[in-house]
Design a protein around this motif. Sequence first.
Motif, PDB file in Angstrom:
ATOM      1  N   THR A  47       3.980 -29.155 -26.763  1.00 28.77           N
ATOM      2  CA  THR A  47       4.951 -28.248 -26.411  1.00 28.77           C
ATOM      3  C   THR A  47       4.583 -28.101 -24.655  1.00 28.77           C
ATOM      4  O   THR A  47       3.401 -28.035 -24.468  1.00 28.77           O
ATOM      5  N   LEU A  48       5.449 -28.463 -24.077  1.00 30.80           N
ATOM      6  CA  LEU A  48       5.296 -28.277 -22.349  1.00 30.80           C
ATOM      7  C   LEU A  48       5.436 -26.642 -22.186  1.00 30.80           C
ATOM      8  O   LEU A  48       6.366 -26.074 -22.454  1.00 30.80           O
ATOM      9  N   ASP A  49       4.352 -26.266 -21.850  1.00 24.01           N
ATOM     10  CA  ASP A  49       4.359 -24.842 -21.275  1.00 24.01           C
ATOM     11  C   ASP A  49       4.396 -24.740 -19.827  1.00 24.01           C
ATOM     12  O   ASP A  49       3.419 -24.823 -19.263  1.00 24.01           O
ATOM     13  N   LEU A  50       5.615 -24.442 -19.215  1.00 21.07           N
ATOM     14  CA  LEU A  50       5.800 -24.258 -17.845  1.00 21.07           C
ATOM     15  C   LEU A  50       5.410 -22.912 -17.294  1.00 21.07           C
ATOM     16  O   LEU A  50       6.322 -22.072 -17.535  1.00 21.07           O
ATOM     17  N   LYS A  51       4.410 -22.826 -16.861  1.00 15.25           N
ATOM     18  CA  LYS A  51       4.032 -21.453 -16.386  1.00 15.25           C
ATOM     19  C   LYS A  51       4.640 -21.047 -15.113  1.00 15.25           C
ATOM     20  O   LYS A  51       4.686 -19.627 -14.757  1.00 15.25           O
ATOM     21  N   THR A  52       5.093 -21.974 -14.209  1.00 12.72           N
ATOM     22  CA  THR A  52       6.097 -21.487 -13.116  1.00 12.72           C
ATOM     23  C   THR A  52       7.316 -22.067 -13.549  1.00 12.72           C
ATOM     24  O   THR A  52       7.827 -23.041 -13.499  1.00 12.72           O
ATOM     25  N   SER A  53       8.560 -21.153 -13.543  1.00 14.81           N
ATOM     26  CA  SER A  53       9.670 -21.037 -14.174  1.00 14.81           C
ATOM     27  C   SER A  53      10.694 -21.179 -12.939  1.00 14.81           C
ATOM     28  O   SER A  53      12.062 -21.791 -12.955  1.00 14.81           O
ATOM     29  N   ARG A  54      10.162 -20.630 -11.802  1.00 10.93           N
ATOM     30  CA  ARG A  54      11.086 -20.541 -10.531  1.00 10.93           C
ATOM     31  C   ARG A  54      10.315 -20.818  -9.366  1.00 10.93           C
ATOM     32  O   ARG A  54       8.973 -20.108  -9.318  1.00 10.93           O
ATOM     33  N   ALA A  66       2.679 -42.630 -25.975  1.00 10.89           N
ATOM     34  CA  ALA A  66       2.776 -41.546 -24.915  1.00 10.89           C
ATOM     35  C   ALA A  66       4.081 -40.851 -25.154  1.00 10.89           C
ATOM     36  O   ALA A  66       4.958 -41.322 -26.126  1.00 10.89           O
ATOM     37  N   LEU A  67       4.052 -39.571 -24.743  1.00 11.30           N
ATOM     38  CA  LEU A  67       5.072 -38.794 -24.802  1.00 11.30           C
ATOM     39  C   LEU A  67       5.515 -38.254 -23.722  1.00 11.30           C
ATOM     40  O   LEU A  67       4.863 -38.085 -22.741  1.00 11.30           O
ATOM     41  N   THR A  68       6.889 -37.680 -23.660  1.00 11.16           N
ATOM     42  CA  THR A  68       7.220 -37.232 -22.493  1.00 11.16           C
ATOM     43  C   THR A  68       8.076 -35.954 -22.893  1.00 11.16           C
ATOM     44  O   THR A  68       9.073 -35.988 -23.681  1.00 11.16           O
ATOM     45  N   LEU A  69       7.695 -34.784 -22.226  1.00  9.46           N
ATOM     46  CA  LEU A  69       8.309 -33.471 -22.661  1.00  9.46           C
ATOM     47  C   LEU A  69       8.981 -33.140 -21.267  1.00  9.46           C
ATOM     48  O   LEU A  69       8.616 -33.181 -20.198  1.00  9.46           O
ATOM     49  N   GLY A  70      10.122 -32.388 -21.334  1.00  8.26           N
ATOM     50  CA  GLY A  70      10.920 -31.802 -20.217  1.00  8.26           C
ATOM     51  C   GLY A  70      11.308 -30.485 -20.468  1.00  8.26           C
ATOM     52  O   GLY A  70      11.210 -29.661 -21.453  1.00  8.26           O
ATOM     53  N   ALA A  71      11.242 -29.794 -19.137  1.00 15.14           N
ATOM     54  CA  ALA A  71      11.585 -28.157 -19.080  1.00 15.14           C
ATOM     55  C   ALA A  71      12.431 -28.125 -17.905  1.00 15.14           C
ATOM     56  O   ALA A  71      12.287 -28.714 -16.832  1.00 15.14           O
TER      57      ALA A  71
END
Length: 328
Positions: free
Chosen positions: A73-80, A164-169
């Motif tokens: 899972t991509l955990d995007l800690k900065t969303s804005r 390889a894997l690519t995750l997006g948010a």
Amino acid sequence: MNTGLKITAFATAVAATFGTAYGVGKVVDPVTDRAPTAQHGEHDGERKGEHDGGHGKEGAAPGGLQISERGYTLDLKTSRLDADREEELRFAVVRESTGRNVTAYQREHDKELHLIVASRDLTTYRHLHPVRAADGTWSTPVDLPEAGGYRVFADFRPEGAKEALTLGADLAVAGKSTPRELPAHSTTAKVDGYDVTLKGELKTGAGGDLTLDVARNGKPVTDLQPYLGAYGHLVALRSGDLAYLHVHPNGEPGDGTTKAGPGISFTTTAPSKGAYRLFLDFKHEGKVRTAAFTVHAGGAGHAEKGSDGHAEKDGTGHAEKGDDGHQH
């Protein structure tokens, strides 16, 4: 070595350097109608790595359209972020089976992780190489010139993984937003005094070959420099959902047959008909530049070229971080 297309979804920002970082992070190819051209350094002699992960395999579903896939899972800690201001973007890749951040990666094209950032209207593009802290948190500075919706894509291979894997948010950039039309169809682009010409067609099904010729002042450039182990890297983004194709070039520096320009060739297969925005990274005289094009795959209707016959100009800025994690 021919390397197939990678299909994945596409992206937006990342920011500042994180404390004790593992590896050198680099900010690569900002493309935007507003961004000025800046310098970007890159070490030569980079090794070209195999990067499959199903991204370019015929019949494979596009990657990068999900925030979680194959146990990660991509955990995007900065969303804005705020528009037109350099800020730090932080994220981690979490292994779902343990709930812990991934801290061991296999290097692909001289990097443990490649991060792509793109605005939903495809007028702003960034190819970033963040730095990783010991706890698995990645960070990089990013300056996005305009407000609106963006997509962040992390392209990586965990240590021991077969592919390889690519995750997006999604990423929101605050400020007054005015979405732009997709730039008109064109097979030529100008960037920082260079003229890049696209030959061939982006096709679906069996795919086809694309060649991009680089010239400056009317003369072919025959001394391109290796960048991330190749003379060029091509990313294609599908208009609408930002499905992402990372296309690796045919041949590599030092293989005895691949010339250092003016042509850089790629074998590509588009996942569907439609409009795509192509971004070519190439390095010459110590700087990495990005040329951008709008093309249509599979017989989709072409928009007309601009009055000068060129795609809209996309300024390309490049900045490199040193071992201290700061940009130069």
